[in-house]
Scaffold this motif. Structure first.
Motif, PDB file in Angstrom:
ATOM      1  N   ASP A  27      -6.006  88.610 -35.234  1.00  0.00           N
ATOM      2  CA  ASP A  27      -7.044  88.444 -34.204  1.00  0.00           C
ATOM      3  C   ASP A  27      -6.648  87.292 -33.289  1.00  0.00           C
ATOM      4  O   ASP A  27      -7.137  86.177 -33.409  1.00  0.00           O
ATOM      5  N   TYR A  28      -5.733  87.589 -32.355  1.00  0.00           N
ATOM      6  CA  TYR A  28      -5.200  86.533 -31.495  1.00  0.00           C
ATOM      7  C   TYR A  28      -6.271  85.895 -30.623  1.00  0.00           C
ATOM      8  O   TYR A  28      -6.266  84.683 -30.428  1.00  0.00           O
ATOM      9  N   ALA A  29      -7.211  86.684 -30.108  1.00  0.00           N
ATOM     10  CA  ALA A  29      -8.282  86.132 -29.278  1.00  0.00           C
ATOM     11  C   ALA A  29      -9.140  85.170 -30.099  1.00  0.00           C
ATOM     12  O   ALA A  29      -9.476  84.071 -29.643  1.00  0.00           O
ATOM     13  N   GLY A  30      -9.473  85.564 -31.325  1.00  0.00           N
ATOM     14  CA  GLY A  30     -10.269  84.707 -32.196  1.00  0.00           C
ATOM     15  C   GLY A  30      -9.534  83.425 -32.553  1.00  0.00           C
ATOM     16  O   GLY A  30     -10.106  82.326 -32.507  1.00  0.00           O
ATOM     17  N   ILE A  31      -8.264  83.551 -32.901  1.00  0.00           N
ATOM     18  CA  ILE A  31      -7.450  82.378 -33.248  1.00  0.00           C
ATOM     19  C   ILE A  31      -7.347  81.439 -32.056  1.00  0.00           C
ATOM     20  O   ILE A  31      -7.521  80.223 -32.192  1.00  0.00           O
ATOM     21  N   ASN A  32      -7.058  81.998 -30.880  1.00  0.00           N
ATOM     22  CA  ASN A  32      -6.913  81.148 -29.692  1.00  0.00           C
ATOM     23  C   ASN A  32      -8.217  80.430 -29.347  1.00  0.00           C
ATOM     24  O   ASN A  32      -8.200  79.277 -28.935  1.00  0.00           O
ATOM     25  N   LYS A  33      -9.353  81.092 -29.528  1.00  0.00           N
ATOM     26  CA  LYS A  33     -10.642  80.449 -29.279  1.00  0.00           C
ATOM     27  C   LYS A  33     -10.880  79.328 -30.287  1.00  0.00           C
ATOM     28  O   LYS A  33     -11.318  78.236 -29.909  1.00  0.00           O
TER      29      LYS A  33
END
Length: 159
Positions: A27-33
């Motif tokens: 979950d790249y979006a979740g990790i980046n957030k």
């Protein structure tokens, strides 16, 4: 084709303030957030300034490391000193590193861009080496021409 080099580095230690990343590793979006929220917090509450005050150079490290089956992310600096806020001394091994250089408008953008290029392009293209785990870091090295510049350092072994 990704622009990268293989570079020999001596072992070094980074003192880090960390957070556990709860998002699934895909979950790249979740990790980046989560990473962006963490960096905002350490800037706002003064912990990043505390680290910078004891650093041996101007580099700011964004370190990723698996610790006890947890995905950890750290803000860190190279230092011989310690502070109460310091969570972990992160040991980087002597050896070969895949290095990706880049620049961006902000530190957050730099870290995301370097990680994307390093893991999405450079490592798959580097046929003669492999990343076998251990800490990796995006290193903010300074500013020039209004941009933040730095490098991603990933320890690798020869295949």
């Amino acid at each position: 084709m990704a622009n990268y080099i293989l570079e020999e580095k001596d072992s070094f230690t980074v003192l880090g303030i960390g957070t556990e990343l709860k998002s699934h590793y895909t979950d790249y979006a979740g990790i980046n957030k989560e990473k962006a929220d963490f960096w905002e917090a350490v800037k706002q509450d003064g912990r990043l300034d505390s680290l910078k005050a004891i650093a041996t150079n101007d580099y700011i490290f964004a370190v990723n490391e698996a610790v006890n089956n947890k995905m950890m992310h750290y803000a860190g600096v190279m230092t011989d000193a310690s502070i109460p806020e310091g969570d972990r001394l992160i040991q980087f091994p002597k050896g070969e590193y895949l290095v990706v250089k880049g620049e961006a408008r902000t530190a957050d953008e730099l870290h995301m861009t370097l990680a994307g290029i390093a893991f999405g392009q450079a490592l798959p293209e580097a046929n003669n080496v492999a990343y076998v785990g251990g800490p990796n870091a995006s290193v903010e090295m300074g500013q020039r021409n209004g941009l933040v510049f730095g490098e991603m350092w990933i320890p690798v072994v020869r295949k």
